[in-house]
Write a protein that holds these residues in place. Sequence first.
Motif, mmCIF file in Angstrom:
data_model
loop_
_atom_site.group_PDB
_atom_site.id
_atom_site.type_symbol
_atom_site.label_atom_id
_atom_site.label_comp_id
_atom_site.label_asym_id
_atom_site.label_seq_id
_atom_site.Cartn_x
_atom_site.Cartn_y
_atom_site.Cartn_z
ATOM 1 N N SER A 97 0.821 -1.207 0.000
ATOM 2 C CA SER A 97 0.000 0.000 0.000
ATOM 3 C C SER A 97 0.857 1.261 0.000
ATOM 4 C CB SER A 97 -0.953 0.005 1.207
ATOM 5 O OG SER A 97 -0.235 -0.088 2.430
ATOM 6 N N ARG A 99 2.954 4.345 -1.986
ATOM 7 C CA ARG A 99 2.740 5.081 -3.223
ATOM 8 C C ARG A 99 3.632 4.489 -4.315
ATOM 9 N NH1 ARG A 99 2.209 11.493 -1.566
ATOM 10 N NH2 ARG A 99 1.054 11.161 0.375
ATOM 11 N N ALA A 100 3.199 4.649 -5.544
ATOM 12 C CA ALA A 100 3.904 4.023 -6.665
ATOM 13 C C ALA A 100 5.367 4.467 -6.730
ATOM 14 C CB ALA A 100 3.187 4.351 -7.968
ATOM 15 N N LYS A 101 5.602 5.762 -6.541
ATOM 16 C CA LYS A 101 6.984 6.251 -6.613
ATOM 17 C C LYS A 101 7.844 5.643 -5.512
ATOM 18 C CE LYS A 101 6.072 10.756 -8.767
ATOM 19 N NZ LYS A 101 6.115 12.241 -8.573
ATOM 20 N N ASN A 124 -1.350 -3.813 -6.061
ATOM 21 C CA ASN A 124 -1.155 -2.451 -5.571
ATOM 22 C C ASN A 124 -2.429 -1.970 -4.892
ATOM 23 O OD1 ASN A 124 1.446 -1.658 -7.242
ATOM 24 N ND2 ASN A 124 0.022 -2.498 -8.753
ATOM 25 N N TYR A 126 -3.902 1.394 -3.699
ATOM 26 C CA TYR A 126 -3.663 2.830 -3.809
ATOM 27 C C TYR A 126 -4.880 3.626 -3.371
ATOM 28 C CZ TYR A 126 0.432 1.833 -6.780
ATOM 29 O OH TYR A 126 1.625 1.398 -7.268
ATOM 30 N N ARG A 130 -3.169 4.985 -10.884
ATOM 31 C CA ARG A 130 -1.988 5.638 -11.444
ATOM 32 C C ARG A 130 -2.237 6.324 -12.784
ATOM 33 N NH1 ARG A 130 1.824 0.528 -11.290
ATOM 34 N NH2 ARG A 130 -0.230 -0.366 -11.767
ATOM 35 N N ARG A 135 -3.078 10.696 -8.921
ATOM 36 C CA ARG A 135 -2.336 9.482 -8.540
ATOM 37 C C ARG A 135 -1.371 9.688 -7.375
ATOM 38 N NH1 ARG A 135 -1.010 11.046 -13.609
ATOM 39 N NH2 ARG A 135 0.998 12.060 -13.904
ATOM 40 N N ASP A 136 -0.873 10.909 -7.186
ATOM 41 C CA ASP A 136 0.107 11.139 -6.120
ATOM 42 C C ASP A 136 -0.504 11.765 -4.870
ATOM 43 O OD1 ASP A 136 2.285 10.143 -7.612
ATOM 44 O OD2 ASP A 136 2.451 12.048 -8.691
ATOM 45 N N ARG A 137 -1.817 11.920 -4.847
ATOM 46 C CA ARG A 137 -2.461 12.519 -3.682
ATOM 47 C C ARG A 137 -2.597 11.499 -2.552
ATOM 48 N NH1 ARG A 137 -7.890 15.424 -5.686
ATOM 49 N NH2 ARG A 137 -8.302 15.184 -3.450
ATOM 50 N N PRO A 138 -2.414 11.935 -1.302
ATOM 51 C CA PRO A 138 -2.688 11.025 -0.178
ATOM 52 C C PRO A 138 -4.191 10.789 -0.065
ATOM 53 C CG PRO A 138 -2.226 13.230 0.633
ATOM 54 C CD PRO A 138 -1.972 13.265 -0.849
ATOM 55 N N GLU A 198 -4.227 -3.630 -9.746
ATOM 56 C CA GLU A 198 -4.298 -2.335 -9.083
ATOM 57 C C GLU A 198 -5.696 -2.127 -8.531
ATOM 58 O OE1 GLU A 198 -2.462 1.254 -10.888
ATOM 59 O OE2 GLU A 198 -4.501 2.090 -10.816
#
Length: 385
Positions: A97, A99-101, A124, A126, A130, A135-138, A198
């Motif tokens: 769980s 983040r992808a980065k 994944n 998330y 993605r 996609r990068d938000r918490p 995903e």
Amino acid sequence: MPDTGPLAGLRVIDLTAMVMGPYCTQIMADMGAEVIKVEPPQGDNTRYISVGPAPGMSGVFVNVNRGKRSVVLDLRGDDGRAALRALIERADVFIHSMRAKAVTALGFGYDDVAAINPAIVYTNCYGYGRRGPHRDRPAYDDTIQAECGLPAVQKQLTGEADYVGTIIADKVAGLTALYATTMALFHRERTGQGQEVEVAMYETMASFMLVEHANGAMFHPPLGPAVYPRTVAPNRRPYRTKDGYVAALIYNDKHWNAFIGAVRPAWASELYATLETRAHHIDTVYGLVAETMAERTTAEWLALFGELEIPAAPLNSPDALFDDPHLNAVGLFETLDTPHGPVTFPGVPTWFSRTPGRVRGPAPELGADTADVLAELGLTAGGPR
């Protein structure tokens, strides 16, 4: 007891935290899988978020991590990463769980893991998929509830925008991760092919909310807003009786005719005679029934609804569930002795005639299984033996 669950023999490497992923893997453990929970040195934050009998053993953590093995690995160091790669070699499922980065930067993105074990199912978990701009938000349960429309629906129902009183986004997404992972395992069983899966909380909850609420908005051109009127009718709530409350759904024509015939309310008319006409006046119907419900006690209504086979129930508190006669008769609860005293778990809610699941054991202390698991791999905390 031998493992008899349908997932017996499966090995799951679990790098999830909080509730979404751990709830998924808790069910896998109940169903016989060996779940190895890989934690950072400080442990899963859920260890510390509610009451518990010992530090790091909160009630939430203990429930969603029961039956697992805890291995502490510092993935920032070479030894920790080497140990995780060794675990992956022998695993059927890798679930995380992060983040992808972050997971890619550690060297455990899908391509890295598949290079070690091509047949693995890699899941994944998330907040947002993605392929989208978020996609990068918490993401947390409250924010996902808001975005998927739950508080807006609650506002239509009660007049106030509210969260529902359970972490529904985490749990629905966890169940979705479970079925997605087991579907991928079914595909592997038939073809031998592993794959990447995903599951995103936002997409999951948007789909969940729109099961009924998509309604008229699904069509082209739209036939109405995205809402299912019955569920947001302001009068849709437990009915107040003379001495308490009762939940009842006098829904289909059979139920309705039985109710009208037995109670004979003065307001009964042709306007409400069919499911279709009631649906067009649903809030009025709920209000009229509410007035009638106030005339008798809860026990009187439950007895009558039982005779008429109309769906009805008393209002339970979560505490009352532990003493519920039906839940105890079907064996939902399992009490285990643990190092911190007996714990009663809400156990496996499904029944299998050949491969029943069970609560396999208590939740692990942080890192309790590190030495044993590493020894099984021919490793020690400092590297190869």
